[in-house]
Structure formats: C-alpha cells, structure tokens
Write a protein that holds these residues in place. Sequence first.
Motif, short mmCIF file in Angstrom:
data_model
loop_
_atom_site.label_atom_id
_atom_site.label_comp_id
_atom_site.label_asym_id
_atom_site.label_seq_id
_atom_site.Cartn_x
_atom_site.Cartn_y
_atom_site.Cartn_z
N ASP A 100 -7.25 16.25 11.28
CA ASP A 100 -7.42 15.42 10.10
C ASP A 100 -7.17 16.24 8.85
N LEU A 101 -6.46 15.67 7.90
CA LEU A 101 -6.29 16.30 6.60
C LEU A 101 -7.26 15.56 5.68
N ALA A 102 -8.21 16.29 5.10
CA ALA A 102 -9.35 15.64 4.47
C ALA A 102 -9.01 14.69 3.34
N SER A 103 -8.22 15.11 2.39
CA SER A 103 -8.10 14.26 1.21
C SER A 103 -6.74 13.61 1.10
N CYS A 104 -6.68 12.54 0.34
CA CYS A 104 -5.44 11.81 0.13
C CYS A 104 -5.12 11.79 -1.35
N ARG A 105 -3.94 12.22 -1.71
CA ARG A 105 -3.55 12.22 -3.12
C ARG A 105 -2.34 11.32 -3.32
N ILE A 106 -2.27 10.25 -2.58
CA ILE A 106 -1.10 9.37 -2.59
C ILE A 106 -1.17 8.34 -3.72
N GLU A 107 -2.37 8.11 -4.27
CA GLU A 107 -2.55 7.01 -5.23
C GLU A 107 -1.49 6.94 -6.34
N PRO A 108 -1.05 8.08 -6.92
CA PRO A 108 0.00 7.97 -7.95
C PRO A 108 1.27 7.28 -7.45
N PHE A 109 1.62 7.47 -6.19
CA PHE A 109 2.79 6.82 -5.64
C PHE A 109 2.57 5.30 -5.56
N ALA A 110 1.36 4.93 -5.16
CA ALA A 110 1.03 3.50 -5.06
C ALA A 110 1.10 2.86 -6.44
N GLU A 111 0.66 3.61 -7.47
CA GLU A 111 0.72 3.09 -8.83
C GLU A 111 2.16 2.94 -9.29
N ALA A 112 3.01 3.92 -8.94
CA ALA A 112 4.42 3.84 -9.29
C ALA A 112 5.07 2.63 -8.61
N ALA A 113 4.67 2.36 -7.38
CA ALA A 113 5.23 1.22 -6.66
C ALA A 113 4.92 -0.07 -7.41
N LEU A 114 3.70 -0.14 -7.94
CA LEU A 114 3.28 -1.34 -8.67
C LEU A 114 4.01 -1.43 -10.01
N HIS A 115 4.03 -0.31 -10.76
CA HIS A 115 4.61 -0.33 -12.10
C HIS A 115 6.11 -0.47 -12.09
N VAL A 121 0.70 -2.31 -3.13
CA VAL A 121 0.49 -1.53 -1.91
C VAL A 121 -0.87 -1.88 -1.30
N ALA A 122 -0.87 -2.34 -0.06
CA ALA A 122 -2.13 -2.67 0.62
C ALA A 122 -2.62 -1.49 1.44
#
Length: 140
Positions: A100-115, A121-122
């Motif tokens: 397991d890789l503990a943390s996820c830093r993907i949220e900026p990509f999800a925001e870019a997908a929206l903007h 992104v679900a």
Amino acid sequence: VTPFESRALLSRHRLRPTAGRLGILDLLASSGSPLSAAEVHEGLGDGRPDLATVYRNLERFAAASIVRPVRFEDGARRYEIAGGDHHHHLVCTTCGEIEDLASCRIEPFAEAALHRHGFQVASHSLEFYGTCRKCSISPH
Ligand SMILES: [Zn+2]
Ligand SMILES: [Zn+2]
Ligand SMILES: [Zn+2]
C-alpha cells in the motif's frame, strides 16, 4: 478486522456468517496486500469452499463494499478489506509483492478534469509498477 468485526460486518449486510465467509475475511484482514480469488482459495487450507464459491463470495463482499476490488496490469482482480484511507499500490514486477502507498495526491488532477473538461471525477485508480526494495538490493 477481528473475527467479531467480520461477523458484525456480514450480518449488517445480511450475509450469513458462515465459516467459509469468516475465513475469507480473516485472510484478507491478515494479509498485508490485496489477494486474488485463487490466492484466497489457496490460503484457506483444509475444508475450504471451492474456488467458484470463494470468487462468488468476494464479489458479494465487493457489492456490499466490505471489500474493495483492485484491478492490476496483469488483468488479475484482487481484493482488499474496504474502509481505511483511499490509497494506491506499489507492485513489484520481480517478486509480485504488492504494498500500500499511504497517501494520495491525485486531487489536483481531478480538479483539472473538472475545470478544463467539465468532467466530474467519481473515482480513480492508480497502481505503480517497478522494483521493490528487497528486489533492488538483491537482484535475482
Ligand atoms: Zn520484489
Ligand atoms: Zn491496498
Ligand atoms: Zn488516489
């Protein structure tokens, strides 16, 4: 997940806490990494349900969000106990170990997908493939 928790979890989802089901959950809980149906079946030992039953139960657990299915590059579907933090996996292509890789830093990509794309992104999945510490220290 202790045996008691497994029981409560199953009854909450109206699944009869059979020895086979409890065994599957205990195995997944004690394994540090996601397991395929075949690996669960193998790990159950004597008196285990057949592979098709193990698979069917894992899918039922997934539908009830008791376990989370993860699909890997090799096409295998593996399962881990759901709950806990959202995370990603490190897959060693030499020994097959999955961490397991503990943390996820993907949220900026999800925001870019929206903007940029108006895309909501679900969920997302991301697995990393490479060489684990053990294998890079002592190459095979
Ligand atoms: Zn390795
Ligand atoms: Zn995991
Ligand atoms: Zn993530």
